[in-house]
Design a protein around this motif. Structure first.
Motif, PDB file in Angstrom:
ATOM      1  N   GLU A  66       0.802  -1.224   0.000  1.00 37.51           N
ATOM      2  CA  GLU A  66       0.000   0.000   0.000  1.00 37.51           C
ATOM      3  C   GLU A  66       0.835   1.275   0.000  1.00 37.51           C
ATOM      4  N   THR A  67       2.095   1.179   0.427  1.00 35.17           N
ATOM      5  CA  THR A  67       2.848   2.419   0.612  1.00 35.17           C
ATOM      6  C   THR A  67       4.135   2.428  -0.211  1.00 35.17           C
ATOM      7  N   ASN A  68       4.662   3.638  -0.370  1.00 37.26           N
ATOM      8  CA  ASN A  68       5.939   3.798  -1.052  1.00 37.26           C
ATOM      9  C   ASN A  68       7.041   4.088  -0.038  1.00 37.26           C
ATOM     10  N   ASP A  69       7.041   3.349   1.067  1.00 39.58           N
ATOM     11  CA  ASP A  69       8.134   3.514   2.027  1.00 39.58           C
ATOM     12  C   ASP A  69       9.413   2.968   1.396  1.00 39.58           C
ATOM     13  N   GLU A  70      10.532   3.349   1.971  1.00 38.64           N
ATOM     14  CA  GLU A  70      11.832   3.046   1.358  1.00 38.64           C
ATOM     15  C   GLU A  70      12.020   1.544   1.094  1.00 38.64           C
ATOM     16  N   ALA A  71      11.647   0.724   2.074  1.00 35.55           N
ATOM     17  CA  ALA A  71      11.882  -0.716   1.925  1.00 35.55           C
ATOM     18  C   ALA A  71      11.009  -1.306   0.822  1.00 35.55           C
ATOM     19  N   SER A  72       9.764  -0.877   0.755  1.00 39.42           N
ATOM     20  CA  SER A  72       8.858  -1.476  -0.236  1.00 39.42           C
ATOM     21  C   SER A  72       9.241  -1.075  -1.652  1.00 39.42           C
ATOM     22  N   ALA A 115      19.498  -1.196  -9.201  1.00 40.73           N
ATOM     23  CA  ALA A 115      18.999  -2.182  -8.222  1.00 40.73           C
ATOM     24  C   ALA A 115      19.940  -2.293  -7.029  1.00 40.73           C
ATOM     25  N   SER A 116      21.245  -2.248  -7.294  1.00 42.95           N
ATOM     26  CA  SER A 116      22.243  -2.340  -6.215  1.00 42.95           C
ATOM     27  C   SER A 116      22.100  -1.204  -5.223  1.00 42.95           C
ATOM     28  N   ARG A 117      21.842  -0.040  -5.774  1.00 41.04           N
ATOM     29  CA  ARG A 117      21.706   1.123  -4.889  1.00 41.04           C
ATOM     30  C   ARG A 117      20.435   0.997  -4.017  1.00 41.04           C
ATOM     31  N   TYR A 118      19.355   0.469  -4.613  1.00 44.12           N
ATOM     32  CA  TYR A 118      18.149   0.259  -3.804  1.00 44.12           C
ATOM     33  C   TYR A 118      18.386  -0.818  -2.749  1.00 44.12           C
ATOM     34  N   ALA A 119      19.142  -1.853  -3.143  1.00 38.79           N
ATOM     35  CA  ALA A 119      19.453  -2.919  -2.184  1.00 38.79           C
ATOM     36  C   ALA A 119      20.246  -2.332  -1.021  1.00 38.79           C
ATOM     37  N   ARG A 120      21.168  -1.443  -1.348  1.00 35.33           N
ATOM     38  CA  ARG A 120      21.977  -0.777  -0.321  1.00 35.33           C
ATOM     39  C   ARG A 120      21.070   0.010   0.637  1.00 35.33           C
ATOM     40  N   ASN A 121      20.017   0.619   0.065  1.00 41.14           N
ATOM     41  CA  ASN A 121      19.070   1.393   0.889  1.00 41.14           C
ATOM     42  C   ASN A 121      18.437   0.547   1.991  1.00 41.14           C
ATOM     43  N   ILE A 122      18.296  -0.759   1.726  1.00 43.28           N
ATOM     44  CA  ILE A 122      17.667  -1.574   2.774  1.00 43.28           C
ATOM     45  C   ILE A 122      18.698  -2.476   3.450  1.00 43.28           C
ATOM     46  N   GLY A 123      19.934  -2.041   3.380  1.00 41.54           N
ATOM     47  CA  GLY A 123      20.948  -2.646   4.232  1.00 41.54           C
ATOM     48  C   GLY A 123      21.844  -3.704   3.605  1.00 41.54           C
ATOM     49  N   PHE A 124      21.668  -3.994   2.321  1.00 35.61           N
ATOM     50  CA  PHE A 124      22.537  -4.999   1.716  1.00 35.61           C
ATOM     51  C   PHE A 124      23.857  -4.362   1.292  1.00 35.61           C
ATOM     52  N   THR A 125      24.935  -4.832   1.874  1.00 37.84           N
ATOM     53  CA  THR A 125      26.246  -4.294   1.490  1.00 37.84           C
ATOM     54  C   THR A 125      27.082  -5.358   0.785  1.00 37.84           C
ATOM     55  N   THR A 126      26.490  -6.505   0.572  1.00 39.26           N
ATOM     56  CA  THR A 126      27.151  -7.559  -0.222  1.00 39.26           C
ATOM     57  C   THR A 126      26.175  -7.981  -1.317  1.00 39.26           C
ATOM     58  N   PRO A 127      26.646  -8.676  -2.366  1.00 37.03           N
ATOM     59  CA  PRO A 127      25.753  -9.019  -3.480  1.00 37.03           C
ATOM     60  C   PRO A 127      24.500  -9.756  -3.009  1.00 37.03           C
ATOM     61  N   VAL A 128      23.380  -9.383  -3.567  1.00 37.69           N
ATOM     62  CA  VAL A 128      22.116 -10.024  -3.168  1.00 37.69           C
ATOM     63  C   VAL A 128      21.246 -10.365  -4.381  1.00 37.69           C
ATOM     64  N   LEU A 129      21.396  -9.567  -5.456  1.00 39.27           N
ATOM     65  CA  LEU A 129      20.558  -9.836  -6.632  1.00 39.27           C
ATOM     66  C   LEU A 129      20.829 -11.237  -7.167  1.00 39.27           C
ATOM     67  N   CYS A 130      22.105 -11.622  -7.106  1.00 34.82           N
ATOM     68  CA  CYS A 130      22.475 -12.954  -7.599  1.00 34.82           C
ATOM     69  C   CYS A 130      21.746 -14.050  -6.807  1.00 34.82           C
ATOM     70  N   ASP A 131      21.423 -13.763  -5.567  1.00 36.20           N
ATOM     71  CA  ASP A 131      20.733 -14.769  -4.742  1.00 36.20           C
ATOM     72  C   ASP A 131      19.236 -14.852  -5.034  1.00 36.20           C
TER      73      ASP A 131
END
Ligand code: GLY
Length: 460
Positions: free
Chosen positions: A264-270, A309-325
């Protein structure tokens, strides 16, 4: 509730029963069409038939086509994550007539599928037609009251695949999700409560390079239905991300990040989760079909998508590769429909991971630097945007995105001037290195991101 898998199947079956040949999706990377980088519509693979330069041994076809819209005429990148129904990668369900049936059947069958097979409430359906297309208007009157048939001009109801190529007037079907079925004024208003679900294009012309329209030797039908949108409608949810197409990926991201997702919302995590779920699909399908992130053309488009996508992932705390997962979960849900992603799962994971690792080396410092720039100048100058690009690997649109989020300006013209100057430097460095001369081994270095398609333009 119908699953997305059943919806895709029912679309294909419906048209197969109407003597359409089920054909494979073309690869999403546009091999062999210089006007396109990526396939942006189901009709691309039939362009030659429309233009009369190719033939098929069938005159009716149906398929689900993998599409990417991140550059050129059809570019939905900016909306992704912030709205609920635009994607960089999506499936387009389509049926075609090559000089066979025309408006009557296209309209009647779309109505039959939506209201007869899928039992959508007829009162929630609006049709649009090209402003002068009285024929289509009158045909719709057999199904709809005039209050739900609307005329629009070229912008909305004349479909073209790119700057050149087959085109024609179109008639779109829109679905009204307003509680009181009162959404007439929201048709084509970029409002998620009334969304376009299907476009019926009546192919009649070829747009030439000089802008003229040349009549095709015969008329054709080209339709495109947004698979993720019709799935949302049929599954009774308001967001494509709430369908079974996206939920497995979103749930995985939520679990890995420890953050919760809200449709429902456009909060940073969503927003971040939507962007990541969308972009990983683009990366996986494009890589499976032969593209690789790089510095030019299609490769640079993919690099931009991955870095965004990496920058958005960083926004929610990912500092190591995650898209590959996330590739594995995508393969789990779609690998049987598109076996290429299953067959190449490990290659996709390896390429995505290497790209993420290389960007993560500079992302943190780049983000710090951008904050310093904003603090010092309250804007991002062309020189600074270029510095971010050249030293930290920030594609211009990533810098522009961050600037937009912060409500500040970024000087695109100045950035382009720096890019141009860099290209000239690197051209003259190359000239100085003619074979046999060897006199410029230490000429100015070729910058890391030297690239002639840095904005990824040129697509249809
Ligand atoms: N070719 C129809 C569409 O892309 O909407």
């Amino acid at each position: 509730m119908l699953t997305s898998r059943e919806i895709r199947r029912q679309f294909l079956d419906f048209f197969e029963q109407k003597q359409h040949r089920i054909v494979e999706s073309a690869p999403v990377v546009a091999h062999g069409d210089p006007t396109l980088m990526f396939i942006n519509a189901g009709m691309n693979q039939f362009k030659d038939v429309f233009l009369g330069t190719g033939t098929r041994d069938y005159s009716r076809a149906v398929d689900t086509q993998k599409c990417i819209r991140v550059s050129g005429k059809h570019n939905d990148l900016e909306e992704v994550g912030y709205d609920t129904y635009h994607h960089t990668f999506f499936e387009m369900l389509g049926n075609w007539s090559f000089g066979d049936y025309y408006k009557r059947e296209a309209i009647d069958w779309s109505w039959e599928l939506l209201t007869g097979v899928w039992k959508l409430d007829p009162e929630r359906i609006h049709a649009t037609v090209y402003r002068t297309d009285d024929e289509a208007y009158d045909m719709w009157k057999d199904h709809l009251p005039e209050s739900r048939i609307h005329r629009f001009d070229e912008k909305d109801n004349f479909w073209e695949m790119g700057a050149t190529g087959p085109c024609g007037p179109c008639s779109e079907l829109h679905y009204d999700r307003t509680p009181d079925k009162n959404g007439a004024s929201l048709v084509n208003a970029d409002d998620p409560r009334v969304i376009e679900i299907w476009n019926l294009v009546f192919m009649q012309y070829n747009r030439l390079e000089n802008g003229d329209l040349q009549s095709l030797s015969t008329t054709h039908v080209d339709t495109g239905m947004g698979f993720e949108r019709i799935t949302a409608v049929l599954q009774g949810v308001n967001s494509n991300y709430d369908t079974d197409v996206f939920q497995p990926i979103i749930s995985r991201i939520a679990k890995l990040s420890g953050k919760s997702y809200s449709s429902e919302t456009n909060d940073e995590a969503s927003v971040a989760m939507r962007v990541m779920a969308d972009h990983v699909r683009t990366l996986a399908f494009a890589i499976a079909d032969g593209a690789i992130p790089g510095n030019t053309g299609q490769g640079y488009v993919l690099r931009r998508v991955l870095r965004r996508a990496s920058r958005y992932a960083r926004n929610i705390g990912f500092t190591t590769p995650v898209l590959c997962d996330l590739v594995a979960i995508l393969v789990e849900s779609m690998g049987d429909v598109f076996p290429e992603i299953a067959e190449q799962q490990h290659t996709i994971e390896r390429i995505v991971k290497a790209e993420e690792e290389s960007f993560l080396l500079t992302l943190e410092n780049g983000l710090k630097r951008i904050e310093e720039m904003i603090e010092a100048e309250g804007q991002i100058s062309g020189a600074n945007a270029f510095l971010l690009y050249d030293t930290f690997g920030f594609p211009f649109d990533l810098t522009a995105l961050i600037a937009r989020e912060r409500g500040i300006e970024v000087d695109e013209e100045g950035f382009n001037e720096h890019m141009q100057a860099q290209k000239e430097r690197s051209r003259s460095a190359q000239k100085d290195q003619l074979p046999g001369t060897n006199r410029n081994l230490h000429a100015s270095r070729t910058p890391r991101n030297s690239d002639s398609a840095y904005r990824g333009t040129g697509d249809g």
